[in-house]
Design an enzyme around this catalytic site. Structure first.
Site, PDB file in Angstrom:
ATOM      1  N   ALA A   6       6.772  -3.296  -6.841  1.00 30.69           N
ATOM      2  CA  ALA A   6       8.037  -3.770  -7.401  1.00 30.69           C
ATOM      3  C   ALA A   6       7.857  -4.272  -8.832  1.00 30.69           C
ATOM      4  CB  ALA A   6       8.618  -4.875  -6.510  1.00 30.69           C
TER       5      ALA A   6
ATOM      6  N   GLU B  76       7.788   9.186  10.876  1.00 29.53           N
ATOM      7  CA  GLU B  76       7.400   7.875  11.393  1.00 29.53           C
ATOM      8  C   GLU B  76       8.487   7.318  12.289  1.00 29.53           C
ATOM      9  OE1 GLU B  76       6.423   5.434   8.002  1.00 29.53           O
ATOM     10  OE2 GLU B  76       4.348   6.087   8.071  1.00 29.53           O
TER      11      GLU B  76
ATOM     12  N   ALA C  33      -0.706  -0.034   1.756  1.00 27.41           N
ATOM     13  CA  ALA C  33       0.269   0.861   2.394  1.00 27.41           C
ATOM     14  C   ALA C  33      -0.383   2.193   2.732  1.00 27.41           C
ATOM     15  CB  ALA C  33       1.470   1.068   1.490  1.00 27.41           C
ATOM     16  N   GLN C  34      -0.159   2.622   3.956  1.00 32.47           N
ATOM     17  CA  GLN C  34      -0.811   3.855   4.407  1.00 32.47           C
ATOM     18  C   GLN C  34       0.169   5.019   4.521  1.00 32.47           C
ATOM     19  OE1 GLN C  34      -2.751   3.102   8.152  1.00 32.47           O
ATOM     20  NE2 GLN C  34      -4.167   1.607   7.302  1.00 32.47           N
ATOM     21  N   GLY C  35       1.239   4.789   5.309  1.00 33.69           N
ATOM     22  CA  GLY C  35       2.130   5.890   5.699  1.00 33.69           C
ATOM     23  C   GLY C  35       2.734   6.628   4.523  1.00 33.69           C
TER      24      GLY C  35
ATOM     25  N   ARG D  53      10.251  -0.193  15.324  1.00 36.29           N
ATOM     26  CA  ARG D  53       9.072  -1.053  15.451  1.00 36.29           C
ATOM     27  C   ARG D  53       9.286  -2.257  16.363  1.00 36.29           C
ATOM     28  NH1 ARG D  53       6.826  -0.814   9.274  1.00 36.29           N
ATOM     29  NH2 ARG D  53       5.785   1.169   9.645  1.00 36.29           N
TER      30      ARG D  53
ATOM     31  N   ALA E 209       2.411  -7.924  -9.477  1.00 37.41           N
ATOM     32  CA  ALA E 209       2.116  -6.579  -9.985  1.00 37.41           C
ATOM     33  C   ALA E 209       1.827  -5.609  -8.850  1.00 37.41           C
ATOM     34  CB  ALA E 209       0.944  -6.645 -10.969  1.00 37.41           C
ATOM     35  N   GLY E 210       2.665  -5.688  -7.791  1.00 33.01           N
ATOM     36  CA  GLY E 210       2.655  -4.649  -6.763  1.00 33.01           C
ATOM     37  C   GLY E 210       3.643  -3.569  -7.195  1.00 33.01           C
TER      38      GLY E 210
ATOM     39  N   HIS F 190       4.150  -8.191   9.655  1.00 34.23           N
ATOM     40  CA  HIS F 190       3.934  -7.047   8.766  1.00 34.23           C
ATOM     41  C   HIS F 190       4.842  -7.037   7.541  1.00 34.23           C
ATOM     42  CE1 HIS F 190       2.579  -3.089   7.735  1.00 34.23           C
ATOM     43  NE2 HIS F 190       3.769  -2.541   7.892  1.00 34.23           N
TER      44      HIS F 190
ATOM     45  N   HIS G  53       4.402  -5.264  12.979  1.00 36.26           N
ATOM     46  CA  HIS G  53       3.906  -3.903  13.183  1.00 36.26           C
ATOM     47  C   HIS G  53       3.328  -3.842  14.583  1.00 36.26           C
ATOM     48  CE1 HIS G  53       1.980  -0.074  12.745  1.00 36.26           C
ATOM     49  NE2 HIS G  53       2.618   0.093  11.608  1.00 36.26           N
TER      50      HIS G  53
ATOM     51  N   ARG H 215      13.408  -3.410   8.956  1.00 32.42           N
ATOM     52  CA  ARG H 215      13.203  -2.352   7.959  1.00 32.42           C
ATOM     53  C   ARG H 215      12.790  -1.040   8.624  1.00 32.42           C
ATOM     54  NH1 ARG H 215       7.827  -0.983   5.020  1.00 32.42           N
ATOM     55  NH2 ARG H 215       7.137  -1.749   7.037  1.00 32.42           N
TER      56      ARG H 215
ATOM     57  N   SER I 109      10.021   0.394   2.165  1.00 32.85           N
ATOM     58  CA  SER I 109       9.807  -0.746   1.263  1.00 32.85           C
ATOM     59  C   SER I 109       9.131  -0.362  -0.041  1.00 32.85           C
ATOM     60  CB  SER I 109       9.056  -1.877   1.960  1.00 32.85           C
ATOM     61  OG  SER I 109       7.953  -1.380   2.628  1.00 32.85           O
ATOM     62  N   LEU I 110       8.199   0.566  -0.013  1.00 33.22           N
ATOM     63  CA  LEU I 110       7.681   1.053  -1.303  1.00 33.22           C
ATOM     64  C   LEU I 110       8.854   1.657  -2.079  1.00 33.22           C
ATOM     65  CD1 LEU I 110       4.317   2.791  -0.255  1.00 33.22           C
ATOM     66  CD2 LEU I 110       4.590   0.558  -1.326  1.00 33.22           C
TER      67      LEU I 110
HETATM   68  C1  LIG Z   1      -1.059  -2.781   5.849  1.00 34.54           C
HETATM   69  C2  LIG Z   1       0.303  -2.453   5.282  1.00 34.54           C
HETATM   70  C3  LIG Z   1       0.755  -1.141   5.270  1.00 34.54           C
HETATM   71  C4  LIG Z   1       2.013  -0.838   4.734  1.00 34.54           C
HETATM   72  N1  LIG Z   1       2.420   0.475   4.698  1.00 34.54           N
HETATM   73  C5  LIG Z   1       3.593   0.771   4.102  1.00 34.54           C
HETATM   74  C6  LIG Z   1       4.004   2.133   3.934  1.00 34.54           C
HETATM   75  O1  LIG Z   1       3.293   3.064   4.308  1.00 34.54           O
HETATM   76  N2  LIG Z   1       5.201   2.365   3.320  1.00 34.54           N
HETATM   77  C7  LIG Z   1       6.011   1.363   2.886  1.00 34.54           C
HETATM   78  O2  LIG Z   1       7.080   1.636   2.338  1.00 34.54           O
HETATM   79  N3  LIG Z   1       5.630   0.074   3.011  1.00 34.54           N
HETATM   80  C8  LIG Z   1       4.450  -0.240   3.598  1.00 34.54           C
HETATM   81  N4  LIG Z   1       4.076  -1.542   3.708  1.00 34.54           N
HETATM   82  C9  LIG Z   1       4.918  -2.579   3.113  1.00 34.54           C
HETATM   83  C10 LIG Z   1       4.742  -2.517   1.601  1.00 34.54           C
HETATM   84  O3  LIG Z   1       3.394  -2.236   1.299  1.00 34.54           O
HETATM   85  C11 LIG Z   1       5.145  -3.832   0.949  1.00 34.54           C
HETATM   86  O4  LIG Z   1       6.390  -4.264   1.419  1.00 34.54           O
HETATM   87  C12 LIG Z   1       5.248  -3.640  -0.561  1.00 34.54           C
HETATM   88  O5  LIG Z   1       4.063  -3.069  -1.061  1.00 34.54           O
HETATM   89  C13 LIG Z   1       5.524  -4.970  -1.242  1.00 34.54           C
HETATM   90  O6  LIG Z   1       5.456  -4.746  -2.620  1.00 34.54           O
HETATM   91  P1  LIG Z   1       5.734  -5.925  -3.621  1.00 34.54           P
HETATM   92  O7  LIG Z   1       5.576  -5.353  -4.976  1.00 34.54           O
HETATM   93  O8  LIG Z   1       6.998  -6.592  -3.267  1.00 34.54           O
HETATM   94  O9  LIG Z   1       4.565  -6.993  -3.327  1.00 34.54           O
HETATM   95  P2  LIG Z   1       2.982  -6.841  -3.273  1.00 34.54           P
HETATM   96  O10 LIG Z   1       2.508  -5.456  -3.359  1.00 34.54           O
HETATM   97  O11 LIG Z   1       2.539  -7.636  -2.090  1.00 34.54           O
HETATM   98  O12 LIG Z   1       2.508  -7.566  -4.607  1.00 34.54           O
HETATM   99  C14 LIG Z   1       2.656  -8.947  -4.785  1.00 34.54           C
HETATM  100  C15 LIG Z   1       2.166  -9.306  -6.174  1.00 34.54           C
HETATM  101  O13 LIG Z   1       2.530 -10.635  -6.447  1.00 34.54           O
HETATM  102  C16 LIG Z   1       1.405 -11.385  -6.914  1.00 34.54           C
HETATM  103  N5  LIG Z   1       1.611 -12.763  -6.468  1.00 34.54           N
HETATM  104  C17 LIG Z   1       1.912 -13.218  -5.235  1.00 34.54           C
HETATM  105  N6  LIG Z   1       2.095 -14.544  -5.247  1.00 34.54           N
HETATM  106  C18 LIG Z   1       1.899 -14.947  -6.511  1.00 34.54           C
HETATM  107  C19 LIG Z   1       1.943 -16.216  -7.155  1.00 34.54           C
HETATM  108  N7  LIG Z   1       2.251 -17.325  -6.483  1.00 34.54           N
HETATM  109  N8  LIG Z   1       1.658 -16.268  -8.476  1.00 34.54           N
HETATM  110  C20 LIG Z   1       1.350 -15.144  -9.181  1.00 34.54           C
HETATM  111  N9  LIG Z   1       1.337 -13.909  -8.622  1.00 34.54           N
HETATM  112  C21 LIG Z   1       1.594 -13.818  -7.304  1.00 34.54           C
HETATM  113  C22 LIG Z   1       0.209 -10.705  -6.303  1.00 34.54           C
HETATM  114  O14 LIG Z   1      -0.940 -10.965  -7.091  1.00 34.54           O
HETATM  115  C23 LIG Z   1       0.661  -9.239  -6.363  1.00 34.54           C
HETATM  116  O15 LIG Z   1       0.397  -8.712  -7.633  1.00 34.54           O
HETATM  117  C24 LIG Z   1       2.827  -1.862   4.239  1.00 34.54           C
HETATM  118  C25 LIG Z   1       2.369  -3.183   4.247  1.00 34.54           C
HETATM  119  C26 LIG Z   1       1.119  -3.485   4.765  1.00 34.54           C
HETATM  120  C27 LIG Z   1       0.638  -4.904   4.759  1.00 34.54           C
END
Ligand SMILES: Cc1cc2nc3c(=O)[nH]c(=O)nc-3n(C[C@H](O)[C@H](O)[C@H](O)COP(=O)(O)OP(=O)(O)OC[C@H]3O[C@@H](n4cnc5c(N)ncnc54)[C@H](O)[C@@H]3O)c2cc1C
Length: 498
Positions: free
Chosen positions: A16, A111, A44-46, A275, A13-14, A333, A228, A368, A373-374
Site C-alpha cells: 500500500a 482460491e 503473501a503467497q497466493g 475462510r 512500505a508494504g 491473518h 486463516h 475479506r 488485499s494486495l
Molecule cells: C502469510 C501471509 C500471506 C498472505 N497472502 C496473501 C495473498 O496471497 N494475497 C493477498 O492479497 N493478501 C495476502 N495476505 C495479506 C496481505 O499480504 C496484507 O494484507 C498486505 O500485504 C498488507 O499490506 P500493507 O501495505 O497494508 O502492510 P504491510 O505489508 O504489512 O506493511 C506495513 C509497513 O508498515 C511499516 N510499519 C508498521 N508499523 C509501523 C510503525 N509504527 N512505524 C513505522 N512503520 C511501520 C512496516 O515497516 C511495513 O513497511 C497475506 C498475509 C500474510 C500474513
C-alpha cells in the site's frame, strides 16, 4: 522567494505505502518504514485477484467479494476494486513483477470463495516477495521519493483541528525526526501479531492504528479479524508459516485424525468454502480434542512445482507434504477493520489518510475474499497517491499545536499474556463471557493495563462485544442464530452461483 511545498509523508512500505509513494509523483514523498520487507506483503503467497479469464468478469469478482464479506461491504468500493484489478495487474507487470505465465497469458489459480480461477501469482507461491522487490526497485529509481528505513512512528502533530506533522524515532538507538506536513498517509499494516497464533510478522502489531485512534481518527469494524484456516501447526513458532489456500485449489483435502474429509457436508464449496467457515470447522475439531490435517499427497509433481514455498516450509519442519499430511491450525491473518476512511482514503482527522490493511474503507465487509488485499493496496494506494499529488490545506499557525504520542509499550512477558487472552477471546469462535474475561485480565495486569497494546486490545474486545450477531468472520456462539444475517445472506449466494 518561492516556498518549498510540504512533502507527503507515507508511513509504511508494504504494497500500500509503495503504491501511494509511486503514484504521488512528482510531489516529494518521504517514505518511512521500520525495516525493509518486514510487513505482511513479503509473506503473501497466493497472489492477486483479477477477473482476467475469458469466462470471468468484474461483476463475478464483485459477487464473490460480497458473498465472502457477508454483504457488509461498501458495494461502490467493491465495484471500484474489482474493475480496477485488470489494470492494476498490467501496472504491476510493467513495473517488473514477473507474474507466472501460461501460454500467451498469465497463469490463473483458484482460491477459497472464488467461483472462477482468477489469482495471478509470481514465483509460484512467492507472489508478495516478487511484488515487493519490483515496487521497491521502482521506488529506488523514482527521483521524487526519499526512502528512510529504520524509523518508527512516534507522534502525530495536530494544529487547528488537523494534521500539522509527524514525529518518528529510530528503531535502533537514539534519534528522532519531526516533519511538518499537512498530509500523512498511514500504511502500517494489520494487527495479527497481537494474537497467540498468527501468520503475521512481528511488526503487524497495530501501532499505526493505535496512534491514529489516539489522535482522533475513527475506528470501523474492529471486531472483524480473519483467521486463516491452515497455518502450519508447529507449537511455539511465531509467525506460523502459511499453508496457502491455493493448495486446496489444486486438490488438497482437509481431514480429521481418522482421515475423514473435514469439510464434507459443511458447505457447498467444501474445502474451498470461505475462510471463516473452514477456520471454525478446524477450531471446533481442535477444541474438541481432535486433529486437523491437510492432505496434499494426491498432488502430482507438476502441481507441486507451483508450491515451492509450502514444500520447503514443511520440509524445514520435518514434514514431506508429498507423502505425509500437513498438521494445520487456524491463525489470525487479516484485519478487515481499522482506521475508518472514506472513498478517498481520508480519516475523520483532516490530513490523516490511511490505506492497506491498517485502513477500513468497508471494501472487505465482514470477511475479506482471498487475494483481494494486495489488490486493495495497489488499486486504492495508487488512487490515494494521485489525489495527494497536490498538498492539502495547511493548518493556521497562530493556534496552539499539540503532539499525540503513543503510550508506552508493554514488555514481552506481558505481551505473551495479552496475545493468549486475545486468542481465546477474539479467536474464530466468540462469546461475551470469554471476551469480558479477557478485558478483566488485561485491566488487572499491572504491567499491561497502561500500555498502548492494552488500549487497542480493549477497543477490539469492546467492538466484538457490541456486535451481538454472527456476521462473516465475527462468529458469536452466545447469540441466537436468528440474529445472524450472515446465515441468511452468505449461504444462498453460494448456492445460486454454483
Ligand atoms: C502469510 C501471509 C500471506 C498472505 N497472502 C496473501 C495473498 O496471497 N494475497 C493477498 O492479497 N493478501 C495476502 N495476505 C495479506 C496481505 O499480504 C496484507 O494484507 C498486505 O500485504 C498488507 O499490506 P500493507 O501495505 O497494508 O502492510 P504491510 O505489508 O504489512 O506493511 C506495513 C509497513 O508498515 C511499516 N510499519 C508498521 N508499523 C509501523 C510503525 N509504527 N512505524 C513505522 N512503520 C511501520 C512496516 O515497516 C511495513 O513497511 C497475506 C498475509 C500474510 C500474513
Amino acid at each position: 522567494m518561492s516556498e518549498v511545498p510540504a512533502p507527503l509523508v507515507v508511513v509504511g512500505a508494504g504494497v500500500a505505502g509503495l503504491s501511494v509513494a509511486l503514484a504521488a509523483a512528482p510531489r516529494r514523498v518521504l517514505l518511512f518504514s521500520r525495516a525493509a520487507g518486514d510487513g505482511a506483503t513479503a509473506l503473501a503467497q497466493g497472489g492477486i485477484a483479477a477477473a482476467l479469464a475469458p469466462d470471468d468478469d468484474p461483476d463475478q469478482h464483485a459477487a464473490d467479494t460480497l458473498a465472502a464479506g457477508a454483504a457488509h461491504n461498501d458495494a461502490a468500493l467493491v465495484s471500484r476494486l474489482v474493475n480496477g484489478a485488470p489494470e492494476a495487474i498490467r501496472w504491476l507487470a510493467a513495473r517488473g513483477v514477473p507474474f507466472d505465465r501460461e501460454g500467451s497469458g498469465w497463469q490463473l489459480g483458484r482460491e477459497g470463495g472464488h467461483q472462477r480461477a482468477r489469482i495471478v501469482h509470481a514465483g509460484g507461491d512467492a507472489s508478495g516477495r516478487e511484488l515487493l522487490a519490483a515496487l521497491s526497485g521502482a521506488v529506488a529509481t523514482a527521483p521524487h521519493i526519499e526512502r528512510r528505513e529504520g524509523w518508527t512512528l512516534r507522534s502525530l502533530r495536530l494544529q487547528d483541528g488537523r494534521i500539522a506533522g509527524v514525529g518518528l524515532a529510530r528503531t535502533t538507538g537514539r534519534g528522532e525526526v519531526q516533519i511538518e506536513t499537512p498530509d500523512v498517509v498511514l500504511a502500517t499494516g494489520g494487527i495479527g501479531a497481537l494474537f497467540a497464533a498468527t501468520t503475521n510478522p512481528p511488526g503487524a502489531d497495530g501501532a499505526g492504528l493505535a496512534i491514529a485512534l489516539a489522535a482522533g481518527a475513527a475506528a470501523r469494524d474492529l471486531e472483524f479479524v480473519q483467521f486463516h484456516p491452515t497455518a502450519l501447526a508447529v507449537p511455539g513458532l511465531r509467525p506460523l508459516p502459511l499453508v496457502t489456500e491455493a493448495l486446496r485449489g489444486a486438490g488438497a483435502v482437509l481431514r480429521d485424525a481418522q482421515g475423514r474429509a473435514l469439510m464434507a457436508g459443511v458447505h457447498p464449496l467444501a474445502d474451498l468454502a470461505p475462510r471463516d467457515r473452514v477456520a471454525r470447522r478446524i477450531w471446533s475439531e481442535l477444541r474438541s480434542g481432535g486433529e486437523a490435517w491437510l492432505d496434499a499427497t494426491a498432488l502430482d509433481a507438476s502441481a507441486w512445482r507451483q508450491f515451492p514455498t509450502v514444500r520447503s516450509l514443511c520440509l524445514a519442519h520435518g514434514i514431506d507434504p508429498r507423502v505425509q499430511p500437513i498438521p494445520v491450525t487456524p491463525a489470525a491473518h487479516f484485519h478487515m477493520g481499522g482506521i475508518a476512511v472514506d472513498a478517498r482514503g481520508r480519516s475523520r482527522l483532516p490530513g490523516l489518510h490511511a490505506v492497506g490493511e491498517v485502513s477500513c474503507s468497508g471494501v472487505h465487509g465482514a470477511n475479506r475474499l482471498a487475494s483481494n488485499s494486495l489488490l486493495e493496496g495497489v488499486v486504492f494506494g495508487r488512487r490515494l497517491g494521485e489525489w495527494l499529488r497536490k498538498p492539502g490545506v495547511s493548518p493556521r499557525t497562530n493556534v496552539a499545536a499539540q503532539s499525540v504520542v503513543l503510550a508506552p509499550a508493554a514488555a514481552e512477558p506481558a505481551l505473551l499474556q495479552l496475545r493468549e487472552w486475545l486468542w481465546q477471546g477474539l479467536g474464530p469462535v466468540r462469546d461475551e463471557a470469554t471476551m469480558r474475561h479477557a478485558l478483566a485480565r488485561i485491566d488487572a495486569h499491572a504491567g499491561l493495563s497502561e500500555s498502548w497494546q492494552a488500549g487497542l486490545a480493549r477497543q477490539l474486545l469492546l467492538s466484538a462485544i457490541a456486535r451481538r450477531e454472527s456476521l462473516g468472520a465475527h462468529h458469536r456462539v452466545d447469540v441466537s442464530p436468528d440474529s445472524s444475517i450472515h446465515q441468511r445472506i452468505a449461504t444462498p449466494a453460494y448456492g445460486e452461483n454454483n
